[in-house]
Design a protein around this motif. Structure first.
Motif, PDB file in Angstrom:
ATOM      1  N   ILE A  72       5.155  -8.874   0.133  1.00  0.00           N
ATOM      2  CA  ILE A  72       4.198  -7.769   0.025  1.00  0.00           C
ATOM      3  C   ILE A  72       3.567  -7.749  -1.368  1.00  0.00           C
ATOM      4  CG2 ILE A  72       6.003  -6.120  -0.607  1.00  0.00           C
ATOM      5  CD1 ILE A  72       2.738  -5.381   1.317  1.00  0.00           C
ATOM      6  N   ILE A  73       4.334  -8.089  -2.397  1.00  0.00           N
ATOM      7  CA  ILE A  73       3.784  -8.124  -3.754  1.00  0.00           C
ATOM      8  C   ILE A  73       2.777  -9.263  -3.883  1.00  0.00           C
ATOM      9  CG2 ILE A  73       4.339  -8.438  -6.198  1.00  0.00           C
ATOM     10  CD1 ILE A  73       7.002  -7.079  -5.677  1.00  0.00           C
ATOM     11  N   THR A  74       3.075 -10.388  -3.239  1.00  0.00           N
ATOM     12  CA  THR A  74       2.118 -11.497  -3.239  1.00  0.00           C
ATOM     13  C   THR A  74       0.820 -11.088  -2.573  1.00  0.00           C
ATOM     14  OG1 THR A  74       3.908 -13.119  -3.172  1.00  0.00           O
ATOM     15  CG2 THR A  74       1.728 -13.872  -2.487  1.00  0.00           C
ATOM     16  N   GLN A  75       0.918 -10.367  -1.456  1.00  0.00           N
ATOM     17  CA  GLN A  75      -0.278  -9.914  -0.759  1.00  0.00           C
ATOM     18  C   GLN A  75      -1.128  -9.019  -1.648  1.00  0.00           C
ATOM     19  OE1 GLN A  75      -1.781 -10.629   2.048  1.00  0.00           O
ATOM     20  NE2 GLN A  75      -3.363  -9.071   1.687  1.00  0.00           N
ATOM     21  N   LYS A  76      -0.483  -8.135  -2.406  1.00  0.00           N
ATOM     22  CA  LYS A  76      -1.227  -7.209  -3.252  1.00  0.00           C
ATOM     23  C   LYS A  76      -1.752  -7.883  -4.517  1.00  0.00           C
ATOM     24  CE  LYS A  76      -1.711  -3.617  -2.222  1.00  0.00           C
ATOM     25  NZ  LYS A  76      -2.673  -3.021  -1.249  1.00  0.00           N
ATOM     26  N   CYS A  77      -0.964  -8.791  -5.109  1.00  0.00           N
ATOM     27  CA  CYS A  77      -1.281  -9.291  -6.452  1.00  0.00           C
ATOM     28  C   CYS A  77      -1.642 -10.768  -6.510  1.00  0.00           C
ATOM     29  CB  CYS A  77      -0.097  -9.018  -7.387  1.00  0.00           C
ATOM     30  SG  CYS A  77       0.357  -7.278  -7.486  1.00  0.00           S
ATOM     31  N   GLY A  78      -1.554 -11.467  -5.402  1.00  0.00           N
ATOM     32  CA  GLY A  78      -1.919 -12.873  -5.401  1.00  0.00           C
ATOM     33  C   GLY A  78      -3.410 -13.065  -5.627  1.00  0.00           C
TER      34      GLY A  78
ATOM     35  N   ASP B 229      -4.551   4.466  -4.932  1.00  0.00           N
ATOM     36  CA  ASP B 229      -5.794   4.093  -4.242  1.00  0.00           C
ATOM     37  C   ASP B 229      -5.738   2.666  -3.712  1.00  0.00           C
ATOM     38  OD1 ASP B 229      -5.726   3.097  -6.827  1.00  0.00           O
ATOM     39  OD2 ASP B 229      -7.915   3.069  -7.024  1.00  0.00           O
ATOM     40  N   GLU B 230      -4.765   1.871  -4.154  1.00  0.00           N
ATOM     41  CA  GLU B 230      -4.611   0.506  -3.675  1.00  0.00           C
ATOM     42  C   GLU B 230      -3.771   0.436  -2.399  1.00  0.00           C
ATOM     43  OE1 GLU B 230      -2.955  -1.602  -6.945  1.00  0.00           O
ATOM     44  OE2 GLU B 230      -4.538  -0.993  -8.346  1.00  0.00           O
ATOM     45  N   PHE B 231      -3.221   1.597  -1.993  1.00  0.00           N
ATOM     46  CA  PHE B 231      -2.397   1.671  -0.790  1.00  0.00           C
ATOM     47  C   PHE B 231      -2.953   2.776   0.112  1.00  0.00           C
ATOM     48  CE2 PHE B 231       0.198  -0.036  -4.157  1.00  0.00           C
ATOM     49  CZ  PHE B 231       0.893  -1.068  -3.559  1.00  0.00           C
ATOM     50  N   PRO B 232      -4.081   2.525   0.754  1.00  0.00           N
ATOM     51  CA  PRO B 232      -4.713   3.570   1.565  1.00  0.00           C
ATOM     52  C   PRO B 232      -3.815   4.005   2.708  1.00  0.00           C
ATOM     53  CG  PRO B 232      -5.687   1.430   2.018  1.00  0.00           C
ATOM     54  CD  PRO B 232      -4.789   1.241   0.840  1.00  0.00           C
ATOM     55  N   GLU B 233      -3.937   5.272   3.082  1.00  0.00           N
ATOM     56  CA  GLU B 233      -3.176   5.808   4.207  1.00  0.00           C
ATOM     57  C   GLU B 233      -3.668   5.161   5.498  1.00  0.00           C
ATOM     58  OE1 GLU B 233      -0.630   7.513   4.526  1.00  0.00           O
ATOM     59  OE2 GLU B 233      -0.413   9.083   3.015  1.00  0.00           O
ATOM     60  N   ASP B 234      -2.728   4.665   6.305  1.00  0.00           N
ATOM     61  CA  ASP B 234      -3.089   4.076   7.592  1.00  0.00           C
ATOM     62  C   ASP B 234      -3.367   5.173   8.614  1.00  0.00           C
ATOM     63  OD1 ASP B 234      -3.027   1.178   7.533  1.00  0.00           O
ATOM     64  OD2 ASP B 234      -0.923   1.386   6.973  1.00  0.00           O
ATOM     65  N   GLN B 235      -4.378   4.962   9.410  1.00  0.00           N
ATOM     66  CA  GLN B 235      -4.592   5.828  10.561  1.00  0.00           C
ATOM     67  C   GLN B 235      -3.509   5.515  11.605  1.00  0.00           C
ATOM     68  OE1 GLN B 235      -6.941   8.228  10.649  1.00  0.00           O
ATOM     69  NE2 GLN B 235      -7.537   7.614   8.573  1.00  0.00           N
ATOM     70  N   LEU B 236      -2.945   6.562  12.175  1.00  0.00           N
ATOM     71  CA  LEU B 236      -1.854   6.357  13.120  1.00  0.00           C
ATOM     72  C   LEU B 236      -2.398   5.968  14.495  1.00  0.00           C
ATOM     73  CD1 LEU B 236       0.486   9.332  12.137  1.00  0.00           C
ATOM     74  CD2 LEU B 236       0.497   6.985  11.310  1.00  0.00           C
ATOM     75  N   ASP B 237      -3.142   4.884  14.506  1.00  0.00           N
ATOM     76  CA  ASP B 237      -3.768   4.441  15.748  1.00  0.00           C
ATOM     77  C   ASP B 237      -3.184   3.139  16.258  1.00  0.00           C
ATOM     78  OD1 ASP B 237      -4.702   2.857  13.767  1.00  0.00           O
ATOM     79  OD2 ASP B 237      -6.836   3.142  14.172  1.00  0.00           O
ATOM     80  N   ASP B 238      -2.105   2.677  15.642  1.00  0.00           N
ATOM     81  CA  ASP B 238      -1.424   1.509  16.187  1.00  0.00           C
ATOM     82  C   ASP B 238       0.081   1.699  16.063  1.00  0.00           C
ATOM     83  OD1 ASP B 238      -0.439   0.606  13.650  1.00  0.00           O
ATOM     84  OD2 ASP B 238      -2.326  -0.407  13.271  1.00  0.00           O
TER      85      ASP B 238
ATOM     86  N   THR C 229       0.548  -3.253 -10.520  1.00  0.00           N
ATOM     87  CA  THR C 229       0.680  -2.923  -9.101  1.00  0.00           C
ATOM     88  C   THR C 229       1.978  -3.494  -8.545  1.00  0.00           C
ATOM     89  OG1 THR C 229      -1.720  -2.915  -8.816  1.00  0.00           O
ATOM     90  CG2 THR C 229      -0.391  -3.148  -6.827  1.00  0.00           C
ATOM     91  N   ALA C 230       2.321  -4.704  -8.975  1.00  0.00           N
ATOM     92  CA  ALA C 230       3.584  -5.314  -8.552  1.00  0.00           C
ATOM     93  C   ALA C 230       4.764  -4.490  -9.031  1.00  0.00           C
ATOM     94  CB  ALA C 230       3.678  -6.743  -9.094  1.00  0.00           C
ATOM     95  N   VAL C 231       4.684  -3.993 -10.257  1.00  0.00           N
ATOM     96  CA  VAL C 231       5.778  -3.185 -10.812  1.00  0.00           C
ATOM     97  C   VAL C 231       5.944  -1.899 -10.019  1.00  0.00           C
ATOM     98  CG1 VAL C 231       6.565  -1.939 -12.850  1.00  0.00           C
ATOM     99  CG2 VAL C 231       5.485  -4.176 -13.106  1.00  0.00           C
ATOM    100  N   SER C 232       4.830  -1.220  -9.704  1.00  0.00           N
ATOM    101  CA  SER C 232       4.911   0.034  -8.961  1.00  0.00           C
ATOM    102  C   SER C 232       5.415  -0.202  -7.540  1.00  0.00           C
ATOM    103  CB  SER C 232       3.548   0.725  -8.936  1.00  0.00           C
ATOM    104  OG  SER C 232       2.586  -0.069  -8.278  1.00  0.00           O
ATOM    105  N   THR C 233       5.019  -1.327  -6.936  1.00  0.00           N
ATOM    106  CA  THR C 233       5.503  -1.658  -5.591  1.00  0.00           C
ATOM    107  C   THR C 233       7.001  -1.883  -5.603  1.00  0.00           C
ATOM    108  OG1 THR C 233       3.378  -2.702  -5.079  1.00  0.00           O
ATOM    109  CG2 THR C 233       5.243  -3.235  -3.650  1.00  0.00           C
TER     110      THR C 233
END
Length: 248
Positions: free
Chosen positions: A114-120, A49-58, A133-137
């Motif tokens: 990317i881990i910093t972005q999620k867990c910073g 749930d912390e990594f939502p699916e992106d809409q393919l609009d870009d 979350t960092a471990v799973s990433t």
């Protein structure tokens, strides 16, 4: 009458250097990463749930979906794909020329970013997710680079002096390992309790035996095994202390 001291003069053991301590911490980190890969699916599922699916609009999201579909084998779960696509999209939105298949000395920095972005910390503009979350990433990205480089070693990260190319998996680099150790310490200081612990398996006992008794290991590796043995022993004693006495 002369007297002799029957006790040999004790020699003080040298104090380990900062580099030796870092080596031991990184070694323990890599061991934990290896064992967590055995249970990576459960770990990843906990954080989808912390990594939502992106809409393919870009363009970035479409490219990420295309790359993962082309590069990931059928045996990889959807959870890994979502984290991997998030990783690719994150970097493409920062730099449109970023190459998701590139593996060089900058790749460990990309993983840490990317881990910093999620867990910073939230107060610094990051998402403030937990250490797990960092471990799973990291685990999901290990799967990504294993699929990109199926013929590379899974247990190293080094520069080949002959070809001047990097060999192995960037998730095993010293840079990523030190980053994870530092992040875990930071989270612990802020009061976060790690939730990435799992049951002790037979393979763990075998590794513990090797670290404590294998004569071919370095001093640093042997010390790392002793530290882990003490941790397991303390945990077991605490379990016994908390267990009510048997009533016959």
């Amino acid at each position: 009458m002369s007297t002799q001291n029957s006790h040999p003069i004790s020699q003080e053991k040298p104090v380990p250097t900062d580099e030796q301590v870092d080596d031991e911490l990184c070694l323990l980190d890599l061991e934990d990463a290896d064992s967590l890969l055995l249970h990576v699916q459960d770990l990843v599922t906990q954080h989808l749930d912390e990594f939502p699916e992106d809409q393919l609009d870009d363009e970035a999201a479409r490219y990420a979906a295309k790359m993962t579909k082309a590069s990931i084998t059928d045996g990889t779960r959807d959870g890994h794909l979502r984290i991997i696509k998030h990783y690719i999209t994150f970097h493409l939105r920062r730099n449109k020329k970023w190459d998701a298949t590139r593996v060089d000395d900058k790749t460990p920095h990309d993983i840490a970013a990317i881990i910093t972005q999620k867990c910073g910390p939230v107060e610094e503009g990051f998402e403030g997710r937990k250490y797990s979350t960092a471990v799973s990433t990291r685990a999901a990205l290990t799967m990504w680079y294993k699929n990109l480089r199926p013929n590379e070693s899974l247990t190293e990260w080094r520069l080949d002096s002959v070809t001047n190319t990097w060999r192995g998996l960037p998730t095993r680099s010293r840079q990523v390992s030190q980053f994870m150790v530092g992040l875990e310490k930071t989270k612990a200081k802020s009061g976060e309790v790690s939730s990435s612990a799992r049951a002790l398996a037979l393979e763990d006992i075998h590794r513990l035996y090797k670290h404590c008794l294998d004569s071919n290991l370095t001093v640093a590796q042997r010390r790392a095994g002793i530290i882990r043995y003490v941790a397991y022993l303390l945990a077991w004693l605490m379990l016994l202390r908390a267990t009510p006495p048997f009533q016959g």
